[in-house]
Design an enzyme around this catalytic site. Sequence first.
Site, PDB file in Angstrom:
ATOM      1  N   HIS A 163       0.836  -1.195   0.000  1.00  0.00           N
ATOM      2  CA  HIS A 163       0.000   0.000   0.000  1.00  0.00           C
ATOM      3  C   HIS A 163       0.879   1.256   0.000  1.00  0.00           C
ATOM      4  O   HIS A 163       1.951   1.265   0.601  1.00  0.00           O
ATOM      5  CB  HIS A 163      -0.926  -0.005   1.219  1.00  0.00           C
ATOM      6  CG  HIS A 163      -1.946  -1.105   1.165  1.00  0.00           C
ATOM      7  ND1 HIS A 163      -2.721  -1.461   2.240  1.00  0.00           N
ATOM      8  CD2 HIS A 163      -2.308  -1.941   0.159  1.00  0.00           C
ATOM      9  CE1 HIS A 163      -3.524  -2.458   1.910  1.00  0.00           C
ATOM     10  NE2 HIS A 163      -3.285  -2.759   0.640  1.00  0.00           N
ATOM     11  N   PHE A 164       0.396   2.301  -0.649  1.00  0.00           N
ATOM     12  CA  PHE A 164       1.228   3.500  -0.758  1.00  0.00           C
ATOM     13  C   PHE A 164       0.375   4.733  -1.014  1.00  0.00           C
ATOM     14  O   PHE A 164      -0.793   4.641  -1.423  1.00  0.00           O
ATOM     15  CB  PHE A 164       2.262   3.358  -1.873  1.00  0.00           C
ATOM     16  CG  PHE A 164       1.676   3.193  -3.255  1.00  0.00           C
ATOM     17  CD1 PHE A 164       1.191   4.292  -3.957  1.00  0.00           C
ATOM     18  CD2 PHE A 164       1.627   1.947  -3.871  1.00  0.00           C
ATOM     19  CE1 PHE A 164       0.651   4.153  -5.227  1.00  0.00           C
ATOM     20  CE2 PHE A 164       1.082   1.794  -5.139  1.00  0.00           C
ATOM     21  CZ  PHE A 164       0.593   2.905  -5.820  1.00  0.00           C
ATOM     22  N   SER A 306       5.837  -0.030  -9.542  1.00  0.00           N
ATOM     23  CA  SER A 306       6.432  -0.152  -8.210  1.00  0.00           C
ATOM     24  C   SER A 306       6.801   1.239  -7.708  1.00  0.00           C
ATOM     25  O   SER A 306       6.527   2.250  -8.362  1.00  0.00           O
ATOM     26  CB  SER A 306       7.679  -1.031  -8.271  1.00  0.00           C
ATOM     27  OG  SER A 306       8.648  -0.427  -9.111  1.00  0.00           O
ATOM     28  N   MET A 307       7.464   1.312  -6.541  1.00  0.00           N
ATOM     29  CA  MET A 307       7.709   2.600  -5.904  1.00  0.00           C
ATOM     30  C   MET A 307       8.805   3.437  -6.568  1.00  0.00           C
ATOM     31  O   MET A 307       9.126   4.514  -6.090  1.00  0.00           O
ATOM     32  CB  MET A 307       8.031   2.401  -4.422  1.00  0.00           C
ATOM     33  CG  MET A 307       9.287   1.594  -4.141  1.00  0.00           C
ATOM     34  SD  MET A 307       9.475   1.176  -2.387  1.00  0.00           S
ATOM     35  CE  MET A 307       9.930   2.741  -1.665  1.00  0.00           C
ATOM     36  N   HIS A 328      -3.780  -5.117 -12.676  1.00  0.00           N
ATOM     37  CA  HIS A 328      -3.891  -4.181 -11.551  1.00  0.00           C
ATOM     38  C   HIS A 328      -2.573  -3.491 -11.237  1.00  0.00           C
ATOM     39  O   HIS A 328      -2.515  -2.640 -10.354  1.00  0.00           O
ATOM     40  CB  HIS A 328      -4.408  -4.898 -10.313  1.00  0.00           C
ATOM     41  CG  HIS A 328      -3.376  -5.637  -9.508  1.00  0.00           C
ATOM     42  ND1 HIS A 328      -2.456  -6.499 -10.061  1.00  0.00           N
ATOM     43  CD2 HIS A 328      -3.123  -5.641  -8.167  1.00  0.00           C
ATOM     44  CE1 HIS A 328      -1.701  -6.997  -9.101  1.00  0.00           C
ATOM     45  NE2 HIS A 328      -2.069  -6.495  -7.953  1.00  0.00           N
ATOM     46  N   ALA A 330       2.098  -3.891 -11.897  1.00  0.00           N
ATOM     47  CA  ALA A 330       3.218  -4.593 -12.517  1.00  0.00           C
ATOM     48  C   ALA A 330       3.206  -6.076 -12.157  1.00  0.00           C
ATOM     49  O   ALA A 330       3.549  -6.925 -12.980  1.00  0.00           O
ATOM     50  CB  ALA A 330       4.536  -3.956 -12.082  1.00  0.00           C
ATOM     51  N   LYS A 398       5.185   4.874   2.203  1.00  0.00           N
ATOM     52  CA  LYS A 398       4.908   3.446   2.412  1.00  0.00           C
ATOM     53  C   LYS A 398       4.612   3.196   3.882  1.00  0.00           C
ATOM     54  O   LYS A 398       5.058   3.930   4.753  1.00  0.00           O
ATOM     55  CB  LYS A 398       6.128   2.609   2.004  1.00  0.00           C
ATOM     56  CG  LYS A 398       6.555   2.755   0.562  1.00  0.00           C
ATOM     57  CD  LYS A 398       5.603   2.091  -0.398  1.00  0.00           C
ATOM     58  CE  LYS A 398       5.636   0.582  -0.285  1.00  0.00           C
ATOM     59  NZ  LYS A 398       4.845  -0.080  -1.344  1.00  0.00           N
TER      60      LYS A 398
END
Length: 399
Positions: A163-164, A306-307, A328, A330, A398
Amino acid sequence: MSYAILPGTRAPVRVWTDPHGIEPQAARQLRNIGTLPWVQGVAVMPDVHFGKGATVGSVIAMRQAVSPAAVGVDIGCGMSAVRTSLTAADLPDDLAGLRRAIEDAIPVGFAQRGKPVDPRRVRGLEQAGWDAFWRRFTSLHEGVARRERRAMSQMGTLGGGNHFIEVCLEQGGTDEGRVWLMLHSGSRNIGKELAERHMAVARRLPHNAELPDRDLAVFLAGTPEMDAYRSDLWWAQEYARRNRAVMLALLCAVVRDQFPQVSYGEPISCHHNYVAEETYDGVDVLVTRKGAIRAGRGELGIIPGSMGTGSYIVRGKGNESAYCSASHGAGRRMSRGQAKRTFTTDDLVAQTAGVECRKDAAVVDEIPGAYKDITAVMSEQTDLVEVVAHLKQVVCVKG
């Protein structure tokens, strides 16, 4: 690309990636799903990977049945995003203060609120239905009866794992540098508890005794077990949607405090772990999307990477062969444990260069290298969605 067919199943399993590239455990799961008598068909997204019970990146259409494992334990998990009037030129060179302000406003990780959020005090938040929503808590599974206070305290909180919350800049086109706000979260602990309790009920039902994988246990239409699950499921999906709405409103308030001139567009929100009642080829089915978004014709969706790699705002093409779905995100290419064994904090620093975010050992399992290439994932679903905007994060919070 067009889809391939995974061989060896009763119902069609259509795959939007190279079937030979699917990890053996995930391919075995997909074949098990395709043998179930209630399954009308399966669509496999390009971010597919092994998951608990059912494969992540799978869209399963069932007749008169539903498998809670095909939804997952984070019921209603999904994305929200909103376009702002700001541009990169409005942002300071040092974004650490903005990140701290976000973390102060929205609890992350295991943190929850000391006092439940009052929707009436959150600017820009939809006010309708809150009282009715919370009154329905007493009708949920008896096993969560004592969790109401916790569920209320976790409303408007991020959680941990993947989650982010992000501040992103649009890449390319006439809106190069436009600032977007984005977040990813779900139904918190209450959704997990409801999911696990119903999975346990399903595994004990006689009609599931001979399944190739007991984690794929289903509820059948017209039974009290199905009615109870669907009632709890709809509530948990609404919890997840409201949770994201609260956080997005709070995030907008943080940005407004620092940039009073800001204005916002219409928010975009989409689940990617959920159930929907839909009709294909004249057949009414229950569609479970576990790690997939709905991509009906003209519908807007969000596909994050991703982040450190960026995300996409997309518009669905309504491809019914995929049950109007798309990936939904990567998708992981290695487990969290493998990522921690493979990468170091130095790798994390290098792979998140230019992003204001945590760069400590506790988030190494979320390193970009643990995920598939989002660009490749997008290239495999051009018949499912079209790209509206390509975003790159400059702040990532994060849990």
